[in-house]
Design a protein around this motif. Structure first.
Motif, PDB file in Angstrom:
ATOM      1  N   SER A 141      -7.052   2.837  -8.080  1.00 16.13           N
ATOM      2  CA  SER A 141      -6.217   1.652  -8.272  1.00 16.13           C
ATOM      3  C   SER A 141      -5.317   1.442  -7.071  1.00 16.13           C
ATOM      4  CB  SER A 141      -5.342   1.792  -9.516  1.00 16.13           C
ATOM      5  OG  SER A 141      -6.111   2.193 -10.604  1.00 16.13           O
ATOM      6  N   ALA A 142      -4.836   2.546  -6.495  1.00 15.31           N
ATOM      7  CA  ALA A 142      -3.990   2.444  -5.309  1.00 15.31           C
ATOM      8  C   ALA A 142      -4.785   1.876  -4.148  1.00 15.31           C
ATOM      9  CB  ALA A 142      -3.423   3.810  -4.936  1.00 15.31           C
ATOM     10  N   VAL A 143      -6.054   2.299  -4.048  1.00 17.23           N
ATOM     11  CA  VAL A 143      -6.914   1.772  -2.994  1.00 17.23           C
ATOM     12  C   VAL A 143      -7.078   0.262  -3.157  1.00 17.23           C
ATOM     13  CG1 VAL A 143      -9.270   1.757  -2.089  1.00 17.23           C
ATOM     14  CG2 VAL A 143      -8.162   3.911  -2.614  1.00 17.23           C
ATOM     15  N   LEU A 144      -7.190  -0.181  -4.405  1.00 14.25           N
ATOM     16  CA  LEU A 144      -7.341  -1.612  -4.658  1.00 14.25           C
ATOM     17  C   LEU A 144      -6.029  -2.366  -4.492  1.00 14.25           C
ATOM     18  CD1 LEU A 144      -9.718  -1.563  -7.751  1.00 14.25           C
ATOM     19  CD2 LEU A 144     -10.313  -2.038  -5.392  1.00 14.25           C
ATOM     20  N   GLY A 145      -4.946  -1.621  -4.237  1.00 19.20           N
ATOM     21  CA  GLY A 145      -3.668  -2.272  -3.934  1.00 19.20           C
ATOM     22  C   GLY A 145      -2.808  -2.586  -5.147  1.00 19.20           C
ATOM     23  N   TYR A 146      -2.998  -1.852  -6.246  1.00 22.98           N
ATOM     24  CA  TYR A 146      -2.166  -2.094  -7.421  1.00 22.98           C
ATOM     25  C   TYR A 146      -0.978  -1.149  -7.458  1.00 22.98           C
ATOM     26  CZ  TYR A 146      -5.704  -5.179  -9.110  1.00 22.98           C
ATOM     27  OH  TYR A 146      -6.559  -6.220  -9.211  1.00 22.98           O
ATOM     28  N   PRO A 147       0.171  -1.617  -7.962  1.00 27.66           N
ATOM     29  CA  PRO A 147       1.342  -0.729  -8.054  1.00 27.66           C
ATOM     30  C   PRO A 147       1.197   0.264  -9.197  1.00 27.66           C
ATOM     31  CG  PRO A 147       1.861  -2.885  -8.940  1.00 27.66           C
ATOM     32  CD  PRO A 147       0.464  -2.979  -8.398  1.00 27.66           C
ATOM     33  N   LYS A 148       1.969   1.340  -9.136  1.00 30.18           N
ATOM     34  CA  LYS A 148       1.855   2.425 -10.099  1.00 30.18           C
ATOM     35  C   LYS A 148       2.158   1.959 -11.521  1.00 30.18           C
ATOM     36  CE  LYS A 148       3.313   7.207 -10.743  1.00 30.18           C
ATOM     37  NZ  LYS A 148       3.688   7.116 -12.150  1.00 30.18           N
TER      38      LYS A 148
ATOM     39  N   TYR B 285       0.804  -1.216   0.000  1.00 27.55           N
ATOM     40  CA  TYR B 285       0.000   0.000   0.000  1.00 27.55           C
ATOM     41  C   TYR B 285       0.844   1.277   0.000  1.00 27.55           C
ATOM     42  CZ  TYR B 285      -4.162  -2.771   0.443  1.00 27.55           C
ATOM     43  OH  TYR B 285      -5.170  -3.655   0.182  1.00 27.55           O
ATOM     44  N   ARG B 286       2.153   1.114  -0.279  1.00 21.79           N
ATOM     45  CA  ARG B 286       3.027   2.279  -0.361  1.00 21.79           C
ATOM     46  C   ARG B 286       2.545   3.259  -1.419  1.00 21.79           C
ATOM     47  NH1 ARG B 286       8.814   0.153  -1.312  1.00 21.79           N
ATOM     48  NH2 ARG B 286       7.528  -0.472  -3.055  1.00 21.79           N
ATOM     49  N   PHE B 287       2.095   2.728  -2.552  1.00 24.44           N
ATOM     50  CA  PHE B 287       1.609   3.560  -3.651  1.00 24.44           C
ATOM     51  C   PHE B 287       0.371   4.344  -3.204  1.00 24.44           C
ATOM     52  CE2 PHE B 287      -0.932   3.390  -7.823  1.00 24.44           C
ATOM     53  CZ  PHE B 287      -0.488   4.631  -8.216  1.00 24.44           C
ATOM     54  N   LEU B 288      -0.490   3.694  -2.420  1.00 26.99           N
ATOM     55  CA  LEU B 288      -1.677   4.388  -1.915  1.00 26.99           C
ATOM     56  C   LEU B 288      -1.268   5.536  -0.988  1.00 26.99           C
ATOM     57  CD1 LEU B 288      -4.724   4.711  -1.518  1.00 26.99           C
ATOM     58  CD2 LEU B 288      -4.599   3.031   0.295  1.00 26.99           C
ATOM     59  N   LEU B 289      -0.288   5.254  -0.118  1.00 27.00           N
ATOM     60  CA  LEU B 289       0.174   6.299   0.798  1.00 27.00           C
ATOM     61  C   LEU B 289       0.681   7.499   0.011  1.00 27.00           C
ATOM     62  CD1 LEU B 289       0.723   7.028   3.775  1.00 27.00           C
ATOM     63  CD2 LEU B 289       2.994   6.075   3.501  1.00 27.00           C
ATOM     64  N   ARG B 290       1.457   7.223  -1.034  1.00 24.21           N
ATOM     65  CA  ARG B 290       1.985   8.303  -1.851  1.00 24.21           C
ATOM     66  C   ARG B 290       0.862   9.064  -2.546  1.00 24.21           C
ATOM     67  NH1 ARG B 290       6.471   6.356  -5.758  1.00 24.21           N
ATOM     68  NH2 ARG B 290       4.863   6.691  -7.320  1.00 24.21           N
ATOM     69  N   GLU B 291      -0.106   8.317  -3.065  1.00 20.01           N
ATOM     70  CA  GLU B 291      -1.241   8.958  -3.750  1.00 20.01           C
ATOM     71  C   GLU B 291      -2.019   9.862  -2.788  1.00 20.01           C
ATOM     72  OE1 GLU B 291      -2.763   9.096  -6.884  1.00 20.01           O
ATOM     73  OE2 GLU B 291      -0.766   8.465  -7.487  1.00 20.01           O
TER      74      GLU B 291
ATOM     75  N   THR C 280     -12.266  -3.754 -13.372  1.00 17.24           N
ATOM     76  CA  THR C 280     -12.219  -4.958 -14.204  1.00 17.24           C
ATOM     77  C   THR C 280     -11.041  -4.992 -15.168  1.00 17.24           C
ATOM     78  OG1 THR C 280     -13.772  -3.899 -15.715  1.00 17.24           O
ATOM     79  CG2 THR C 280     -14.684  -5.444 -14.123  1.00 17.24           C
ATOM     80  N   GLN C 281     -10.416  -3.850 -15.442  1.00 19.49           N
ATOM     81  CA  GLN C 281      -9.249  -3.885 -16.319  1.00 19.49           C
ATOM     82  C   GLN C 281      -8.086  -4.574 -15.630  1.00 19.49           C
ATOM     83  OE1 GLN C 281      -8.973  -3.087 -19.558  1.00 19.49           O
ATOM     84  NE2 GLN C 281     -11.172  -2.753 -19.373  1.00 19.49           N
ATOM     85  N   VAL C 282      -8.056  -4.431 -14.332  1.00 18.99           N
ATOM     86  CA  VAL C 282      -7.041  -5.139 -13.570  1.00 18.99           C
ATOM     87  C   VAL C 282      -7.475  -6.595 -13.503  1.00 18.99           C
ATOM     88  CG1 VAL C 282      -6.481  -3.101 -12.287  1.00 18.99           C
ATOM     89  CG2 VAL C 282      -8.243  -4.580 -11.453  1.00 18.99           C
TER      90      VAL C 282
ATOM     91  N   GLU D 145       0.434   1.240 -17.263  1.00 20.79           N
ATOM     92  CA  GLU D 145       0.274   0.359 -18.412  1.00 20.79           C
ATOM     93  C   GLU D 145      -1.186   0.253 -18.851  1.00 20.79           C
ATOM     94  OE1 GLU D 145       0.862  -4.318 -18.633  1.00 20.79           O
ATOM     95  OE2 GLU D 145       2.495  -3.272 -17.624  1.00 20.79           O
ATOM     96  N   LYS D 146      -2.082   0.175 -17.871  1.00 20.43           N
ATOM     97  CA  LYS D 146      -3.493  -0.084 -18.184  1.00 20.43           C
ATOM     98  C   LYS D 146      -4.324   1.180 -18.378  1.00 20.43           C
ATOM     99  CE  LYS D 146      -3.752  -4.640 -17.707  1.00 20.43           C
ATOM    100  NZ  LYS D 146      -4.344  -5.551 -18.683  1.00 20.43           N
ATOM    101  N   PHE D 147      -3.700   2.331 -18.162  1.00 23.36           N
ATOM    102  CA  PHE D 147      -4.457   3.582 -18.125  1.00 23.36           C
ATOM    103  C   PHE D 147      -5.340   3.792 -19.358  1.00 23.36           C
ATOM    104  CE2 PHE D 147      -5.067   8.114 -18.640  1.00 23.36           C
ATOM    105  CZ  PHE D 147      -5.452   8.490 -17.376  1.00 23.36           C
ATOM    106  N   ASP D 148      -4.749   3.616 -20.544  1.00 20.33           N
ATOM    107  CA  ASP D 148      -5.505   3.873 -21.779  1.00 20.33           C
ATOM    108  C   ASP D 148      -6.671   2.910 -21.933  1.00 20.33           C
ATOM    109  OD1 ASP D 148      -3.905   5.971 -22.408  1.00 20.33           O
ATOM    110  OD2 ASP D 148      -2.487   4.777 -23.579  1.00 20.33           O
ATOM    111  N   ASP D 149      -6.438   1.643 -21.574  1.00 23.89           N
ATOM    112  CA  ASP D 149      -7.520   0.651 -21.657  1.00 23.89           C
ATOM    113  C   ASP D 149      -8.684   1.042 -20.768  1.00 23.89           C
ATOM    114  OD1 ASP D 149      -5.962  -0.789 -23.331  1.00 23.89           O
ATOM    115  OD2 ASP D 149      -5.219  -2.180 -21.795  1.00 23.89           O
TER     116      ASP D 149
END
Lengths: 261, 245
Positions: free
Chosen positions: B116-123, A12-18, B164-166, B128-132
């Motif tokens: 996406s960050a809330v859902l726990g995905y890395p930047k 959740y590091r990315f969330l913290l940064r966001e 759903t893209q993820v 990569e998926k932004f346009d989709d």
């Protein structure tokens, strides 16, 4: 046990940064000067305070604006960050109700984004020190110690307040009153000598934020902050205890948040 | 790795319904002193015990107030169960109340990153998926507009698109296939169907029995917080139809 927590934190590091980014971005969105306000705001209020109080309390002190600025910057960070942390859980209720996220992320991000804004605003202090000829000595490096204590104290207080305010909404108003009390006992725009004459100096000894400001002023003015042990060890102890209490209280109650927001 | 995607072990969820909501310090102290601080205990879920195999698509049936949404929230980790435990393996994406986690002052693009960050995905993954995501939500023209100016349909479309893209291992769907207009609804159902092919595990709540029959291969039935039937979709659907007559 800690391994699991570190793993979740990494995820959740990315969330913290966001969230930190969001706090900074939204604070100045739609203002023409944007992030410049972090510098302008303390500058302007210091001008006002100098004009009003410099006459009474700082007559013989040419560096009085620097004195005011050190106190004001530290106090503003403390009050802004604790207020933001206190409201952080309810502000993110929409997310908390929907997905699982380690909840300490919310108060932590509030304190962090205020800390970044605070660090930027220290530029004003550098400028003021140059203008009023307060030149640094090696002691300026010890300034990092009170800044560390300030961060810990604020984080601890923020965790405690964010937990309690979930259950009791009136805390937001009570804390405003408490902050006012803290502000007046921080000696931001007056010198403590005047109070010492009246025998009320003991109130300063009870205020950890004042002690931190005092240490920081020592560093800025090129004095040794460690000469009087009490003014150094008291805030250090209070800061560490506040983080421990804050984390423990938060951890104990976080599963109940969802039922109250 | 276990062969189950979700294991729900004897889960119970208790709520304290206070007669009036006490959320001020004054009220609390007064009630505490006068001894009026009483709660009605209410078990929204009791002794729920079932397992979901990987790749299964499980429909959750039940009348209003049977505890379906509470169960989904317990599985999603939003509620911590009063007793029992839930084991999950893999990445779980809940599609509950789409778009409720957006920040209204943020633009669509900023919200994609935030959500996406809330859902726990890395930047890197979001980059990569932004346009989709934008393309699927059909919001190319509005992506730099603050969300507060979006219509509710646009918001749900964006929420659906991000979630759903993820590529989740477990997907939780709560009445979400009623998103947007008829055209987008068809598109989203198609998208869900295509995700089914990738061996994703699905938990699905809907009041449309037809939809559940079409999408799921297994089902469980909840009644007043208790699990009364579990098994193949046709068996459970028959019992459910019996009850709703």
């Amino acid at each position: 046990m800690f391994k699991e927590q570190i793993k979740t934190f990494k995820r959740y590091r990315f969330l913290l940064r966001e969230l930190v980014k969001k706090g900074i971005k939204l604070k100045y969105r739609r203002s023409y000067l944007g992030i410049l306000w972090t510098l302008l705001e303390p500058l302007l209020t210091t001008c006002v305070l100098t004009l009003v109080f410099g006459h009474f309390f700082g007559k013989n002190d040419k560096t009085f604006p620097v004195y005011i600025l050190t106190g004001r910057l530290l106090y503003t960070f403390f009050s802004g960050a604790t207020k933001a942390a206190m409201k952080s859980i309810r502000a993110h209720a929409g997310m908390i109700k929907k997905v699982y996220v380690p909840k300490y992320i919310y108060p932590l991000s509030s304190v962090l984004f205020n800390f970044i804004i605070f660090m930027i605003s220290l530029i004003v202090l550098v400028g003021a020190a140059v203008v009023f000829k307060v030149y640094p000595t090696v002691w300026v490096f010890t300034g990092i110690v009170p800044l560390f204590m300030l961060f810990m104290l604020t984080l601890g207080a923020g965790m405690i307040l964010s937990t309690m305010s979930v259950f009791f909404r009136d805390l937001e108003y009570l804390w405003d009153v408490a902050l006012m009390l803290i502000m007046y006992t921080c000696a931001i725009f007056y010198k403590t000598e005047t109070m010492e004459k009246t025998g009320s100096a003991w109130v300063f000894r009870l205020n950890p934020l004042y002690a931190i400001i005092r240490c920081f002023r020592d560093a800025v003015y090129g004095r040794n902050m460690f000469t009087e042990g009490y003014w150094f060890w008291m805030p250090m102890a209070v800061s560490i205890v506040s983080v421990i209490v804050g984390v423990a209280l938060f951890k104990k109650n976080q599963d109940k948040f969802i039922l109250h927001i | 790795m276990s062969k189950y995607a979700i294991e729900v072990n004897n889960v119970g969820m208790k709520f304290n319904l206070s007669q009036e909501k006490v959320d001020s310090l004054k009220e609390y102290v007064i009630k505490l002193v006068t001894g009026k601080l009483r709660y009605n205990e209410f078990w929204a879920l009791k002794n729920i015990d079932f397992k979901v195999e990987k790749g299964d698509r499980v429909g959750i049936l039940g009348l209003n107030g049977a505890g379906k949404s509470t169960l989904l929230k317990v599985i999603a980790g939003v509620f911590k169960p009063t007793e029992g435990e839930v084991k999950r393996s893999g990445r779980l994406v809940p599609l509950l109340e789409l778009g409720a986690g957006f920040d209204p002052q943020y633009t669509g693009a900023e919200n994609i990153y935030l959500y996406s960050a809330v859902l726990g995905y890395p930047k890197s993954f979001v980059d990569e998926k932004f346009d989709d995501i934008v393309r699927f939500a059909e919001l190319e023209k509005f992506i730099d507009v603050p969300i507060k100016n979006y219509s509710s349909g646009m918001k749900s479309r964006l929420g659906f698109s991000i979630a759903t893209q993820v590529e989740p291992d477990i997907l939780i769907l709560d009445e979400v296939l009623s998103v947007g207009d008829a055209k987008f609804r068809k598109k989203s159902e198609k998208k869900i169907m295509s995700m089914f092919k990738t061996n994703v595990t699905v938990l699905f709540v809907s009041h449309s029995l037809d939809q559940v029959k079409r999408l799921c291969n297994k089902a469980i039935l909840l009644e007043h917080g208790e699990l009364t039937a579990a098994g193949d979709i046709d068996e459970v659907a028959a019992i459910y139809e019996e009850r709703t007559k």
